[in-house]
Motif scaffolding. Structure first.
Motif, PDB file in Angstrom:
ATOM      1  N   LEU A   1       2.765   7.759  16.673  1.00  0.00           N
ATOM      2  CA  LEU A   1       1.357   7.380  16.587  1.00  0.00           C
ATOM      3  C   LEU A   1       0.765   8.087  15.379  1.00  0.00           C
ATOM      4  CD1 LEU A   1      -0.574   5.626  18.315  1.00  0.00           C
ATOM      5  CD2 LEU A   1      -1.350   7.741  19.396  1.00  0.00           C
ATOM      6  N   LEU A   2       0.213   7.295  14.434  1.00  0.00           N
ATOM      7  CA  LEU A   2      -0.293   7.843  13.185  1.00  0.00           C
ATOM      8  C   LEU A   2      -1.782   7.551  13.023  1.00  0.00           C
ATOM      9  CD1 LEU A   2       2.490   6.589  10.706  1.00  0.00           C
ATOM     10  CD2 LEU A   2       2.498   8.670  12.095  1.00  0.00           C
ATOM     11  N   GLU A   3      -2.485   8.470  12.348  1.00  0.00           N
ATOM     12  CA  GLU A   3      -3.856   8.227  11.900  1.00  0.00           C
ATOM     13  C   GLU A   3      -3.828   8.161  10.381  1.00  0.00           C
ATOM     14  OE1 GLU A   3      -8.333   9.684  12.930  1.00  0.00           O
ATOM     15  OE2 GLU A   3      -6.869  11.252  12.538  1.00  0.00           O
ATOM     16  N   VAL A   4      -4.310   7.057   9.832  1.00  0.00           N
ATOM     17  CA  VAL A   4      -4.200   6.801   8.392  1.00  0.00           C
ATOM     18  C   VAL A   4      -5.590   6.650   7.774  1.00  0.00           C
ATOM     19  CG1 VAL A   4      -3.227   5.287   6.614  1.00  0.00           C
ATOM     20  CG2 VAL A   4      -2.019   5.586   8.793  1.00  0.00           C
ATOM     21  N   HIS A   5      -5.828   7.388   6.685  1.00  0.00           N
ATOM     22  CA  HIS A   5      -7.051   7.246   5.890  1.00  0.00           C
ATOM     23  C   HIS A   5      -6.633   6.668   4.545  1.00  0.00           C
ATOM     24  CE1 HIS A   5     -10.629   9.333   3.648  1.00  0.00           C
ATOM     25  NE2 HIS A   5     -10.781   8.021   3.738  1.00  0.00           N
ATOM     26  N   CYS A   6      -7.152   5.487   4.204  1.00  0.00           N
ATOM     27  CA  CYS A   6      -6.647   4.785   3.025  1.00  0.00           C
ATOM     28  C   CYS A   6      -7.737   4.005   2.298  1.00  0.00           C
ATOM     29  CB  CYS A   6      -5.523   3.834   3.427  1.00  0.00           C
ATOM     30  SG  CYS A   6      -6.025   2.613   4.671  1.00  0.00           S
ATOM     31  N   SER A   7      -7.382   3.498   1.134  1.00  0.00           N
ATOM     32  CA  SER A   7      -8.298   2.691   0.338  1.00  0.00           C
ATOM     33  C   SER A   7      -8.283   1.248   0.836  1.00  0.00           C
ATOM     34  CB  SER A   7      -7.878   2.729  -1.129  1.00  0.00           C
ATOM     35  OG  SER A   7      -6.633   2.058  -1.309  1.00  0.00           O
ATOM     36  N   LYS A   8      -9.206   0.459   0.322  1.00  0.00           N
ATOM     37  CA  LYS A   8      -9.217  -0.970   0.644  1.00  0.00           C
ATOM     38  C   LYS A   8      -7.908  -1.594   0.138  1.00  0.00           C
ATOM     39  CE  LYS A   8     -10.984  -3.122  -3.543  1.00  0.00           C
ATOM     40  NZ  LYS A   8     -11.803  -4.203  -4.083  1.00  0.00           N
ATOM     41  N   GLY A   9      -7.534  -2.698   0.762  1.00  0.00           N
ATOM     42  CA  GLY A   9      -6.346  -3.410   0.317  1.00  0.00           C
ATOM     43  C   GLY A   9      -5.033  -2.874   0.849  1.00  0.00           C
ATOM     44  N   THR A  10      -5.091  -1.789   1.625  1.00  0.00           N
ATOM     45  CA  THR A  10      -3.863  -1.210   2.179  1.00  0.00           C
ATOM     46  C   THR A  10      -3.407  -2.014   3.392  1.00  0.00           C
ATOM     47  OG1 THR A  10      -4.553   1.009   1.484  1.00  0.00           O
ATOM     48  CG2 THR A  10      -2.808   0.868   3.130  1.00  0.00           C
ATOM     49  N   TYR A  11      -2.155  -2.397   3.396  1.00  0.00           N
ATOM     50  CA  TYR A  11      -1.569  -3.069   4.558  1.00  0.00           C
ATOM     51  C   TYR A  11      -0.821  -2.040   5.395  1.00  0.00           C
ATOM     52  CZ  TYR A  11      -2.709  -7.900   3.430  1.00  0.00           C
ATOM     53  OH  TYR A  11      -3.379  -9.075   3.218  1.00  0.00           O
ATOM     54  N   ILE A  12      -1.323  -1.767   6.596  1.00  0.00           N
ATOM     55  CA  ILE A  12      -0.681  -0.792   7.473  1.00  0.00           C
ATOM     56  C   ILE A  12       0.674  -1.326   7.943  1.00  0.00           C
ATOM     57  CG2 ILE A  12      -0.935   0.632   9.533  1.00  0.00           C
ATOM     58  CD1 ILE A  12      -2.913   1.280   7.313  1.00  0.00           C
ATOM     59  N   ARG A  13       0.794  -2.631   8.085  1.00  0.00           N
ATOM     60  CA  ARG A  13       2.093  -3.206   8.445  1.00  0.00           C
ATOM     61  C   ARG A  13       3.146  -2.881   7.391  1.00  0.00           C
ATOM     62  NH1 ARG A  13       1.601  -9.194   8.856  1.00  0.00           N
ATOM     63  NH2 ARG A  13      -0.451  -9.020   7.892  1.00  0.00           N
ATOM     64  N   SER A  14       2.761  -2.979   6.124  1.00  0.00           N
ATOM     65  CA  SER A  14       3.692  -2.652   5.041  1.00  0.00           C
ATOM     66  C   SER A  14       4.017  -1.164   5.038  1.00  0.00           C
ATOM     67  CB  SER A  14       3.100  -3.060   3.691  1.00  0.00           C
ATOM     68  OG  SER A  14       3.003  -4.465   3.588  1.00  0.00           O
ATOM     69  N   LEU A  15       3.022  -0.341   5.338  1.00  0.00           N
ATOM     70  CA  LEU A  15       3.241   1.103   5.411  1.00  0.00           C
ATOM     71  C   LEU A  15       4.279   1.430   6.493  1.00  0.00           C
ATOM     72  CD1 LEU A  15       2.327   3.986   4.509  1.00  0.00           C
ATOM     73  CD2 LEU A  15       0.613   3.873   6.336  1.00  0.00           C
ATOM     74  N   CYS A  16       4.155   0.788   7.654  1.00  0.00           N
ATOM     75  CA  CYS A  16       5.108   1.003   8.736  1.00  0.00           C
ATOM     76  C   CYS A  16       6.511   0.552   8.323  1.00  0.00           C
ATOM     77  CB  CYS A  16       4.673   0.247   9.986  1.00  0.00           C
ATOM     78  SG  CYS A  16       3.163   0.889  10.753  1.00  0.00           S
ATOM     79  N   TYR A  17       6.587  -0.611   7.697  1.00  0.00           N
ATOM     80  CA  TYR A  17       7.882  -1.122   7.239  1.00  0.00           C
ATOM     81  C   TYR A  17       8.518  -0.173   6.235  1.00  0.00           C
ATOM     82  CZ  TYR A  17      11.282  -4.074   4.809  1.00  0.00           C
ATOM     83  OH  TYR A  17      12.434  -4.565   4.233  1.00  0.00           O
ATOM     84  N   ASP A  18       7.728   0.281   5.266  1.00  0.00           N
ATOM     85  CA  ASP A  18       8.257   1.165   4.220  1.00  0.00           C
ATOM     86  C   ASP A  18       8.707   2.507   4.781  1.00  0.00           C
ATOM     87  OD1 ASP A  18       7.791  -0.806   2.339  1.00  0.00           O
ATOM     88  OD2 ASP A  18       5.874   0.022   1.676  1.00  0.00           O
ATOM     89  N   LEU A  19       7.981   3.034   5.748  1.00  0.00           N
ATOM     90  CA  LEU A  19       8.386   4.282   6.396  1.00  0.00           C
ATOM     91  C   LEU A  19       9.737   4.104   7.103  1.00  0.00           C
ATOM     92  CD1 LEU A  19       5.065   5.705   7.876  1.00  0.00           C
ATOM     93  CD2 LEU A  19       6.671   6.959   6.432  1.00  0.00           C
ATOM     94  N   GLY A  20       9.906   2.960   7.758  1.00  0.00           N
ATOM     95  CA  GLY A  20      11.165   2.676   8.428  1.00  0.00           C
ATOM     96  C   GLY A  20      12.329   2.593   7.460  1.00  0.00           C
ATOM     97  N   GLU A  21      12.073   2.006   6.271  1.00  0.00           N
ATOM     98  CA  GLU A  21      13.125   1.901   5.265  1.00  0.00           C
ATOM     99  C   GLU A  21      13.498   3.279   4.725  1.00  0.00           C
ATOM    100  OE1 GLU A  21      14.678  -1.309   4.392  1.00  0.00           O
ATOM    101  OE2 GLU A  21      13.730  -1.320   6.373  1.00  0.00           O
ATOM    102  N   CYS A  22      12.492   4.132   4.510  1.00  0.00           N
ATOM    103  CA  CYS A  22      12.760   5.476   3.981  1.00  0.00           C
ATOM    104  C   CYS A  22      13.576   6.317   4.970  1.00  0.00           C
ATOM    105  CB  CYS A  22      11.452   6.189   3.646  1.00  0.00           C
ATOM    106  SG  CYS A  22      10.736   5.704   2.068  1.00  0.00           S
ATOM    107  N   LEU A  23      13.300   6.154   6.255  1.00  0.00           N
ATOM    108  CA  LEU A  23      14.036   6.913   7.259  1.00  0.00           C
ATOM    109  C   LEU A  23      15.398   6.291   7.566  1.00  0.00           C
ATOM    110  CD1 LEU A  23      11.171   7.876   9.728  1.00  0.00           C
ATOM    111  CD2 LEU A  23      12.632   9.460   8.494  1.00  0.00           C
ATOM    112  N   GLY A  24      15.565   5.023   7.182  1.00  0.00           N
ATOM    113  CA  GLY A  24      16.848   4.355   7.384  1.00  0.00           C
ATOM    114  C   GLY A  24      17.012   3.666   8.723  1.00  0.00           C
ATOM    115  N   TYR A  25      15.956   3.639   9.549  1.00  0.00           N
ATOM    116  CA  TYR A  25      16.045   3.050  10.878  1.00  0.00           C
ATOM    117  C   TYR A  25      15.435   1.646  10.941  1.00  0.00           C
ATOM    118  CZ  TYR A  25      16.561   8.050  12.035  1.00  0.00           C
ATOM    119  OH  TYR A  25      16.952   9.359  12.071  1.00  0.00           O
TER     120      TYR A  25
END
Length: 285
Positions: free
Chosen positions: A162-186
């Motif tokens: 469970l994450l709390e995210v503070h971001c600029s306009k135009g940020t896709y949280i779905r993409s953030l989740c996907y990218d985090l998964g790729e970085c961790l390899g899972y």
């Protein structure tokens, strides 16, 4: 009827559905939202009514805060739980708080590049990406730069976080989740999303749709000038008339955007001063 309502969008409705619901309930023609929320997401959705629709772009540009659940071990075509699983991590694993936090702090804070999901409202050659994706068309969405100001890990449980995210306009949280998964390899997808704040609008101050009606709307709506973080500038009678007619005025003040008021302290609009010249940007009278 002119002002902005802080709506708590429920999951299952599109942002357009919320606008259509309020247009009919309040019997207003000029109405619009200030930043799309995914249909499955919930949270703060400011709605502009009447002349307040002129500041939609100003409010859309403000920072956002979200709480999201990220689910590791699978990826989906939509980057959230509503899509089809396209890849599954077969080996068993334990989600490690320290490793997740280290990846977040080293690669996902500050200005980053991300690719919006194929199932998104991004326009590709005049068409929405989600329409192209549903029809099976192949296309590329260019990377975009966004700013992640902070990510706090609220909790890690099983193979989820469970994450709390503070971001600029135009940020896709779905993409953030996907990218985090790729970085961790899972691999990963977004389990749920709650927008807790956009600009001055906070979840605690929001209203559910059932609370809104013609009788209480004027008590609920926020006035335009209260929502703009600009210095104030008062004009005399002659200057006020000229400003409302779009005339550029001479004003010795520092450069920047201003909230403009007349001699009676009535809000007139937004002006921009550059090189001691006041140019009307938006007029609300």
């Amino acid at each position: 009827m002119n002002g902005v309502i802080n709506i708590l969008k429920p999951p299952g409705m599109t942002s357009f559905d919320v606008v259509a619901y309020l247009r009919k309930k309040l019997n207003v023609k000029k109405i619009g939202h200030t930043g799309t929320l995914d249909p499955g997401a919930a949270g703060v959705l400011p709605i502009c009514i009447g002349k307040a629709t002129k500041i939609v772009d100003y409010l859309t540009a403000q920072d956002k805060k979200y709480i999201c659940e990220i689910c590791f071990g699978e990826t989906t075509d939509t980057y959230d739980k509503y899509g089809n699983v396209v890849r599954r991590y077969e080996k068993d694993f334990t989600l490690d708080y320290q490793k997740l936090n280290q990846i977040i702090k080293s690669k996902f804070i500050g200005e980053i590049e991300q690719v919006p999901p194929a199932y998104s409202a991004i326009k590709i050659n005049g068409m929405r990406a989600y329409d192209l994706a549903r029809k099976g068309h192949e296309f590329e969405i260019p990377k975009r730069k966004v700013i992640i100001y902070n990510i706090d890990i609220i909790d890690v449980y099983s193979k989820r976080a469970l994450l709390e995210v503070h971001c600029s306009k135009g940020t896709y949280i779905r993409s953030l989740c996907y990218d985090l998964g790729e970085c961790l390899g899972y691999g990963a997808y977004m389990g749920f999303l709650l927008r807790t704040q956009t600009g001055k609008f906070k979840l605690d101050d929001s209203y559910v749709l059932e609370e809104i009606n013609k009788e209480n709307i004027n008590n609920i709506m926020l006035t335009v000038d209260k929502l703009l973080d600009y210095d104030s500038l008062k004009l005399d009678i002659d200057e006020s008339k000229k400003f409302c007619n779009g005339v550029i005025l001479s004003k010795r003040h520092k450069d920047g955007m201003y909230k403009i008021y007349n001699y009676k302290s009535e809000f007139l609009g937004i002006g921009n001063i550059n090189n001691n010249k006041l140019k009307p940007e938006k007029i609300f009278v």
